[in-house]
Design an enzyme around this catalytic site. Structure first.
Site, short mmCIF file in Angstrom:
data_model
loop_
_atom_site.label_atom_id
_atom_site.label_comp_id
_atom_site.label_asym_id
_atom_site.label_seq_id
_atom_site.Cartn_x
_atom_site.Cartn_y
_atom_site.Cartn_z
N ASP A 25 0.82 -0.99 -0.17
CA ASP A 25 0.09 -0.12 0.03
C ASP A 25 0.89 1.26 -0.10
O ASP A 25 0.41 2.37 0.49
CB ASP A 25 -0.78 0.10 1.31
CG ASP A 25 -0.08 -0.12 2.46
OD1 ASP A 25 0.93 -0.61 2.45
OD2 ASP A 25 -0.60 0.55 3.61
N SER A 27 2.15 4.67 -0.64
CA SER A 27 1.77 5.86 -1.50
C SER A 27 2.64 6.16 -2.68
O SER A 27 3.51 5.68 -2.91
CB SER A 27 1.52 7.12 -0.36
OG SER A 27 3.06 7.34 -0.11
N THR A 30 5.92 7.19 -1.81
CA THR A 30 6.92 6.27 -0.94
C THR A 30 7.23 5.31 -2.39
O THR A 30 8.48 4.77 -2.10
CB THR A 30 5.86 5.57 -0.05
OG1 THR A 30 5.51 6.28 1.13
CG2 THR A 30 7.04 4.54 0.58
N GLU A 178 -2.32 0.29 13.51
CA GLU A 178 -1.19 0.18 13.41
C GLU A 178 -0.19 1.32 14.28
O GLU A 178 -0.08 2.58 13.68
CB GLU A 178 -0.42 0.32 12.04
CG GLU A 178 0.87 0.29 11.85
CD GLU A 178 1.43 0.12 10.35
OE1 GLU A 178 0.44 0.09 9.31
OE2 GLU A 178 2.68 0.09 10.21
N LYS A 220 -1.15 -4.12 14.37
CA LYS A 220 0.11 -4.41 13.53
C LYS A 220 0.90 -3.23 14.24
O LYS A 220 1.21 -2.10 14.12
CB LYS A 220 -0.27 -3.69 12.09
CG LYS A 220 0.98 -3.56 11.12
CD LYS A 220 0.77 -3.32 9.85
CE LYS A 220 1.83 -3.48 8.89
NZ LYS A 220 1.62 -3.30 7.55
N GLY A 263 9.37 -2.86 9.33
CA GLY A 263 9.93 -1.75 9.80
C GLY A 263 11.41 -1.36 9.28
O GLY A 263 12.07 -0.86 9.95
N SER A 290 2.50 -8.60 8.47
CA SER A 290 1.96 -7.87 7.45
C SER A 290 3.17 -6.97 6.92
O SER A 290 3.45 -5.77 7.15
CB SER A 290 1.04 -6.97 8.14
OG SER A 290 0.56 -6.06 7.34
N GLY A 292 5.94 -5.10 4.51
CA GLY A 292 6.04 -4.50 3.17
C GLY A 292 7.38 -4.83 2.55
O GLY A 292 7.59 -5.56 1.73
#
Ligand code: 13P
Length: 340
Positions: A25, A27, A30, A178, A220, A263, A290, A292
């Site tokens: 997700d 943006s 990002t 989160e 999260k 992270g 979860s 990224g």
């Protein structure tokens, strides 16, 4: 109408054994940072091609229960005209949506942030559900430093997270709550533990005050780590033990699952930490992922913006998903990386 039963069941499916969530997700701003690193232009087509490549990876649904999308992606169609969200649902993967509008300067604080996006949120949630989303994400950004995170920052962000969560439950989306404490800095793991525990107290207080049903949400959080620039880095075992200890103190057993964010840890560290936590086990909630960056980084690199690299990129993505799927059972090992 109450979505209670559906939301409880969706939350459970998202943390089904052996599976976790892909956070895709980013943006537009990002994803630009990620594309810049591989020298790919940040166009709508490139963003679509990249995400289509990830979602069409054969077999990823063995390990991926849900994918968090950005607004643009939920509305995008694959090259053959199929909506990207439909590609996911046809594989049994649940589409989710990032609904916050990102962090902005917190009034009354020199350098802390509050997440925006509550205005008009109910109407946006109604639309997102009609587009196929069944869960949502809102991220609060907290950091450790001199006097940070402050009570003001924790209180305002917890309040916003709970308002968001209440609206999601009303409109039929499982809210992923989160509160992320950034692990940049020289702080020790003890400091990280203390800040994480404090932040979670604020969050669960706000959720209780705003009558959010905990069976219908997912948490999260960050793992409890040594700051990335801390000279003494905690072992995998210590991270796992401290993280479990911290969360057991604050997270009610009614919450179905904790889906950790990566992270900025290395891919391998994110898998190793999650695996060790699941190996220790004994928690009332599922401990899942979860991720990224920790799921996407090798795939992004292998893809490099070229269609002819799709197969290599999908292989890299499948491998990370498989490693984290194994970590859900406490069965990830270095050997898995070597074989790959
Ligand atoms: P990372 O796993 O890269 O931290 O991203 C997860 C996420 O969705 C942060 O909001």
């Amino acid at each position: 109408m109450s979505y209670a039963k559906e939301l409880e069941s969706t939350a459970k499916s998202l943390v089904a054994p052996g599976k976790g969530i892909l956070a895709a997700d980013e943006s537009t701003g990002t994803i630009k940072k990620r594309f810049d690193k591989i020298k790919v232009e940040n166009t709508e087509d490139n963003r679509r091609n990249y995400r289509e490549m990830l979602f069409t990876t054969k077999g990823c649904e063995e390990f991926v229960s849900g994918v968090i999308l950005f607004d643009e992606t939920l509305r995008q169609k694959a090259s053959d005209g199929t909506p990207l969200a439909q590609i996911l649902t046809s594989k049994g993967i649940i589409p989710g949506i990032k609904v916050d509008k990102g962090p902005t300067k917190l009034a009354g604080s020199a350098d802390e942030q509050i997440t925006d996006g509550l205005d008009g949120l109910r109407a946006r949630l109604v639309e997102y559900r009609s587009l196929g989303a069944r869960f949502a994400k809102w991220r609060a950004v907290l950091s450790i430093g001199d006097g940070k995170p402050s009570d003001l920052c924790l209180l305002t962000n917890a309040h916003a997270l709970a308002r968001y969560a209440g609206l999601c439950v009303d409109e039929g989306l499982v809210p992923i709550v989160e509160p992320e404490i950034l692990m940049d800095g020289t702080h020790t793991i003890e400091r990280s533990h203390e800040a994480t525990e404090r932040a979670l107290h604020f969050v669960f207080d706000a959720l209780a005050q705003q009558l959010v049903p905990l069976e219908q949400i997912l948490l999260k959080p960050n793992m409890v780590l040594s700051g990335y620039e801390c000279p003494k880095q905690a072992s995998v075992r210590e991270v796992a033990e401290r993280t479990i200890r911290c969360f057991k103190r604050v997270v009610p057993a009614a919450v179905p699952g904790i889906v950790f964010l990566s992270g900025g840890q290395s891919d391998e560290a994110a898998s190793a930490h999650l695996s060790e936590m699941n190996r220790i086990g004994g928690t009332p909630w599922q401990m899942s992922f979860s991720y990224g960056r920790a799921l996407q980084a090798p795939a992004l690199k292998a893809w490099g913006g070229k269609q002819e690299n799709r197969a290599a990129a999908q292989k890299a993505f499948y491998h990370r998903a498989r490693c984290n799927g194994a970590a859900r059972y406490g069965k990830y090992s270095d050997a898995m990386e070597k074989v790959a």
